[in-house]
Write an enzyme that holds these catalytic residues in place. Structure first.
Site, PDB file in Angstrom:
ATOM      1  NE  ARG A  62      -9.830   7.859   5.188  1.00 32.17           N
ATOM      2  CZ  ARG A  62      -9.620   6.663   4.659  1.00 32.17           C
ATOM      3  NH1 ARG A  62     -10.623   5.873   4.409  1.00 32.17           N
ATOM      4  NH2 ARG A  62      -8.405   6.249   4.367  1.00 32.17           N
ATOM      5  CB  ILE A  89      -7.840   5.564   0.180  1.00 31.77           C
ATOM      6  CG1 ILE A  89      -8.375   5.601  -1.250  1.00 31.77           C
ATOM      7  CG2 ILE A  89      -6.563   6.377   0.313  1.00 31.77           C
ATOM      8  CD1 ILE A  89      -9.058   6.894  -1.601  1.00 31.77           C
ATOM      9  CG  LEU A  90      -3.978   1.188   2.713  1.00 40.34           C
ATOM     10  CD1 LEU A  90      -2.731   0.544   2.131  1.00 40.34           C
ATOM     11  CD2 LEU A  90      -4.475   0.420   3.936  1.00 40.34           C
ATOM     12  CG  ASN A 104      -2.637  -1.181  -4.776  1.00 37.00           C
ATOM     13  OD1 ASN A 104      -3.443  -2.016  -4.359  1.00 37.00           O
ATOM     14  ND2 ASN A 104      -2.969  -0.254  -5.656  1.00 37.00           N
ATOM     15  CB  THR A 105      -2.166  -5.630  -7.772  1.00 29.89           C
ATOM     16  OG1 THR A 105      -3.368  -5.925  -7.070  1.00 29.89           O
ATOM     17  CG2 THR A 105      -1.055  -6.520  -7.280  1.00 29.89           C
ATOM     18  CG  HIS A 106      -4.619   0.419 -10.365  1.00 24.86           C
ATOM     19  ND1 HIS A 106      -5.791   0.682  -9.674  1.00 24.86           N
ATOM     20  CD2 HIS A 106      -4.748   0.993 -11.577  1.00 24.86           C
ATOM     21  CE1 HIS A 106      -6.584   1.401 -10.448  1.00 24.86           C
ATOM     22  NE2 HIS A 106      -5.980   1.609 -11.606  1.00 24.86           N
ATOM     23  N   GLY A 140      -0.882   9.052  -1.997  1.00 23.94           N
ATOM     24  CA  GLY A 140      -1.880   9.325  -3.032  1.00 23.94           C
ATOM     25  C   GLY A 140      -2.686   8.085  -3.400  1.00 23.94           C
TER      26      GLY A 140
HETATM   27  C1  GRF Z   1      -7.484  -7.102  -8.615  1.00 23.31           C
HETATM   28  O1  GRF Z   1      -7.660  -6.811  -9.984  1.00 23.31           O
HETATM   29  C2  GRF Z   1      -6.676  -6.011  -7.971  1.00 23.31           C
HETATM   30  O2  GRF Z   1      -5.678  -5.498  -8.791  1.00 23.31           O
HETATM   31  C3  GRF Z   1      -7.747  -4.999  -7.716  1.00 23.31           C
HETATM   32  O3  GRF Z   1      -8.830  -5.756  -7.219  1.00 23.31           O
HETATM   33  C4  GRF Z   1      -8.801  -7.048  -7.837  1.00 23.31           C
HETATM   34  C5  GRF Z   1      -8.917  -8.092  -6.752  1.00 23.31           C
HETATM   35  O4  GRF Z   1      -9.437  -9.286  -7.239  1.00 23.31           O
HETATM   36  N1  GRF Z   1      -7.291  -3.945  -6.842  1.00 23.31           N
HETATM   37  P1  GRF Z   1      -9.738 -10.539  -6.283  1.00 23.31           P
HETATM   38  O5  GRF Z   1     -10.762 -10.122  -5.249  1.00 23.31           O
HETATM   39  O6  GRF Z   1      -8.455 -10.946  -5.645  1.00 23.31           O
HETATM   40  O7  GRF Z   1     -10.247 -11.598  -7.210  1.00 23.31           O
END
Ligand code: GRF
Length: 202
Positions: A62, A89-90, A104-106, A140
């Protein structure tokens, strides 16, 4: 502003960013993935954006993958990196090299339901409200300072697919809004606290 996007899947967020930043001063310098056959790479190619991919199994370990991935990304000299559905995970090298410049979007309201199944975990838990978090990436898993959050009320008997799509509609809009801001604006970060940015109205 040089922007590099990372994604693993269908890439609807990446597509929204490509479309939403057209005719701005933001240049998407590359789209990278851990998966060579990720559909998101085809979306990028269709928009004439450079692509790259590297999967950990093709490296000795890794750490070697992390190092190579870091070098590849550094070669594009990005100002900002967005993990938009990057399902890996980066690594430590990556975060130490680009820390403070990775977003990041979560799809959950952190710190609730971190990890790869934020939508499913919220449903399984019986949560009544979930949502999405846009945050800076630290070492994290989904733990970095929060830039913005958006709640979504869970409907009775809602499926993971339907709920995730409603969440992603918000993520697409808000990610574009943030990146348009970052072209000229600055986030102020003090410990866990991020200020200086106002999300778009819901
Ligand atoms: C999004 O909900 C993002 O927050 C999550 O993975 C999804 C990506 O969706 N980490 P897409 O492949 O861009 O449609």
């Amino acid at each position: 502003m040089r922007l590099l996007l990372l994604a693993s899947g269908t890439g609807s967020l990446v597509q929204a960013v490509i479309d939403g930043l057209a005719n701005t001063g933001v240049e998407i310098v590359a789209v990278g993935s851990d998966l060579a056959d990720a559909p998101v790479l085809d979306r990028a190619r269709a928009a004439d954006i450079e692509v790259f991919s590297a999967h950990p199994r093709d490296y000795a370990d890794r750490a070697a993958w992390d190092q190579a991935f870091t070098e590849t990304v550094a070669g594009y000299s990005p100002d900002w990196i967005v993990s938009a559905g990057f399902m890996r995970i980066l690594g430590a090298s990556f975060v130490s090299r680009f820390g403070g410049r990775i977003i990041n979007t979560h799809p959950a309201l952190l710190p609730a339901f971190p990890g790869a199944h934020g939508v499913r975990d919220a449903l399984d838990y019986g949560a009544k409200v979930t949502g999405t978090t846009i945050h800076l990436v630290d070492e994290g898993v989904d733990t970095g300072p929060i830039i913005a959050q958006f709640p979504v009320v869970i409907e009775p008997n809602e499926t993971e697919t339907v709920l995730h799509e409603r969440i992603k509609a918000i993520e697409r809009r808000e990610l574009v809004h943030l990146l348009r801001f970052l072209e000229h604006g600055t986030l102020e970060v003090s410990g866990r606290h991020v200020s200086g940015y106002t999300p778009s109205a819901p």
